[in-house]
Design a protein around this motif. Structure first.
Motif, PDB file in Angstrom:
ATOM      1  N   ASP A 145     -41.141  23.979 -64.204  1.00  0.00           N
ATOM      2  CA  ASP A 145     -40.520  25.285 -64.376  1.00  0.00           C
ATOM      3  C   ASP A 145     -39.840  25.325 -65.742  1.00  0.00           C
ATOM      4  O   ASP A 145     -39.699  24.306 -66.413  1.00  0.00           O
TER       5      ASP A 145
ATOM      6  N   GLY B 131     -37.110  21.763 -64.118  1.00  0.00           N
ATOM      7  CA  GLY B 131     -37.567  21.209 -62.855  1.00  0.00           C
ATOM      8  C   GLY B 131     -39.071  21.004 -62.875  1.00  0.00           C
ATOM      9  O   GLY B 131     -39.742  21.336 -63.851  1.00  0.00           O
TER      10      GLY B 131
ATOM     11  N   TYR C 266     -40.859  20.014 -54.737  1.00  0.00           N
ATOM     12  CA  TYR C 266     -40.234  20.542 -55.956  1.00  0.00           C
ATOM     13  C   TYR C 266     -38.897  19.858 -56.197  1.00  0.00           C
ATOM     14  O   TYR C 266     -38.083  19.713 -55.286  1.00  0.00           O
ATOM     15  N   GLN C 267     -38.696  19.434 -57.450  1.00  0.00           N
ATOM     16  CA  GLN C 267     -37.431  18.837 -57.844  1.00  0.00           C
ATOM     17  C   GLN C 267     -36.761  19.727 -58.889  1.00  0.00           C
ATOM     18  O   GLN C 267     -37.316  19.977 -59.953  1.00  0.00           O
ATOM     19  N   SER C 268     -35.566  20.181 -58.579  1.00  0.00           N
ATOM     20  CA  SER C 268     -34.803  20.990 -59.516  1.00  0.00           C
ATOM     21  C   SER C 268     -34.077  20.095 -60.504  1.00  0.00           C
ATOM     22  O   SER C 268     -33.581  19.025 -60.144  1.00  0.00           O
ATOM     23  N   ARG C 269     -34.024  20.529 -61.744  1.00  0.00           N
ATOM     24  CA  ARG C 269     -33.309  19.770 -62.764  1.00  0.00           C
ATOM     25  C   ARG C 269     -31.825  19.630 -62.408  1.00  0.00           C
ATOM     26  O   ARG C 269     -31.190  18.629 -62.708  1.00  0.00           O
ATOM     27  N   HIS C 270     -31.268  20.661 -61.779  1.00  0.00           N
ATOM     28  CA  HIS C 270     -29.838  20.680 -61.503  1.00  0.00           C
ATOM     29  C   HIS C 270     -29.450  19.883 -60.265  1.00  0.00           C
ATOM     30  O   HIS C 270     -28.284  19.547 -60.086  1.00  0.00           O
TER      31      HIS C 270
ATOM     32  N   LEU D  78     -39.265  27.619 -55.588  1.00  0.00           N
ATOM     33  CA  LEU D  78     -38.181  27.422 -56.551  1.00  0.00           C
ATOM     34  C   LEU D  78     -36.846  27.917 -56.014  1.00  0.00           C
ATOM     35  O   LEU D  78     -35.788  27.447 -56.440  1.00  0.00           O
TER      36      LEU D  78
ATOM     37  N   TRP E 142     -35.909  30.876 -56.628  1.00  0.00           N
ATOM     38  CA  TRP E 142     -35.456  31.809 -57.664  1.00  0.00           C
ATOM     39  C   TRP E 142     -35.720  33.245 -57.218  1.00  0.00           C
ATOM     40  O   TRP E 142     -36.705  33.527 -56.523  1.00  0.00           O
TER      41      TRP E 142
END
Length: 239
Positions: free
Chosen positions: A166, A170, A188-192, A221, A223
């Motif tokens: 993304d 992520g 899915y891995q989020s950066r945050h 996501l 989002w």
């Protein structure tokens, strides 16, 4: 802790859209005039039956056609590389639906939220894909080394395999829980939140279809997609 299309032929002789409009119009009028409850119930039942028929027709279309329609993609891609060469360089096989997707869609920005790199498009795009592939695996490895409860990175046994990123840092991965790539699930891995994985039990194209059609936060996501353009913007090397 990580969290937890069969094709149908379409009717040729019947235009359900016309039926749907007709029933909808009559049902609307029925609310404004005096008709018997039994007749209104019949109209209401017909309305919902036609809605169900229309939804079934849409869902029976091949998933790649539905993705292309959702992001208004009418173009094509002419791959210059063979999958054998790509898989040899990356070190893993890929699911069949991913290969079909890349045979139709180029590298680009998917709804301005996902960066997709097509490894068979040409050698330059494969280089970019491999660089991002390695970078995402390093991110997973660092998360584990820093004490986060995370999946292992490929090529460790059961290690997650990245395929897209993304625009916030992520990444999307396959979870190879079986030796059959066509049965791999997407995570899915989020950066945050590097220790909070969103896990699905769906293949890559199903996840992208949901993302392509989402108008809310109902997507992998999380989002809000309401204001996002439904588009696929191809990009060239260096863009």
């Amino acid at each position: 802790m990580p969290r937890n299309n069969r094709k149908h032929s379409q009717p040729a002789a019947r235009d359900l859209s016309i039926d749907f409009v007709s029933v909808s119009a009559v049902l609307s009028v029925s609310r404004q005039v005096s008709i018997s409850p039994a007749w209104r119930d019949t109209l209401t039942q017909s309305y919902f039956l036609y809605r169900k028929d229309l939804r079934s027709m849409v869902e029976s279309r091949p998933v790649l056609d539905r993705i292309a329609s959702a992001v208004d993609w009418k173009g094509s891609v002419l791959p210059e590389l063979a999958w054998g060469a790509v898989e040899g360089r990356v070190g893993t096989s890929f699911p069949g639906d991913y290969k079909e997707f890349m045979s139709r869609f180029p590298s680009g920005a998917f709804r301005d939220v996902i960066r997709i790199l097509n490894p068979i498009q040409n050698s330059e795009h494969l280089t970019l894909f491999k660089e991002e592939f390695d970078r995402n695996l390093i991110g997973v490895k660092m998360a584990r080394e820093n004490g986060y409860d995370s999946f292992p990175p490929f090529p460790e046994p059961g290690g997650v395999i990245p395929f897209a990123s993304d625009f916030a840092g992520g990444a999307l991965f396959w979870l190879p829980w079986t030796s059959d790539p066509d049965k791999w699930h997407v995570v899915y891995q989020s950066r945050h939140s590097p220790d909070e994985w969103t896990r699905t039990r769906r293949p890559m194209t199903a996840v992208l279809l949901e993302l392509a059609t989402s108008r809310s936060t109902r997507n992998i996501l999380g989002w809000d997609m309401a204001a996002k353009d439904r588009s696929l913007a191809p990009f060239e090397v260096g863009s």
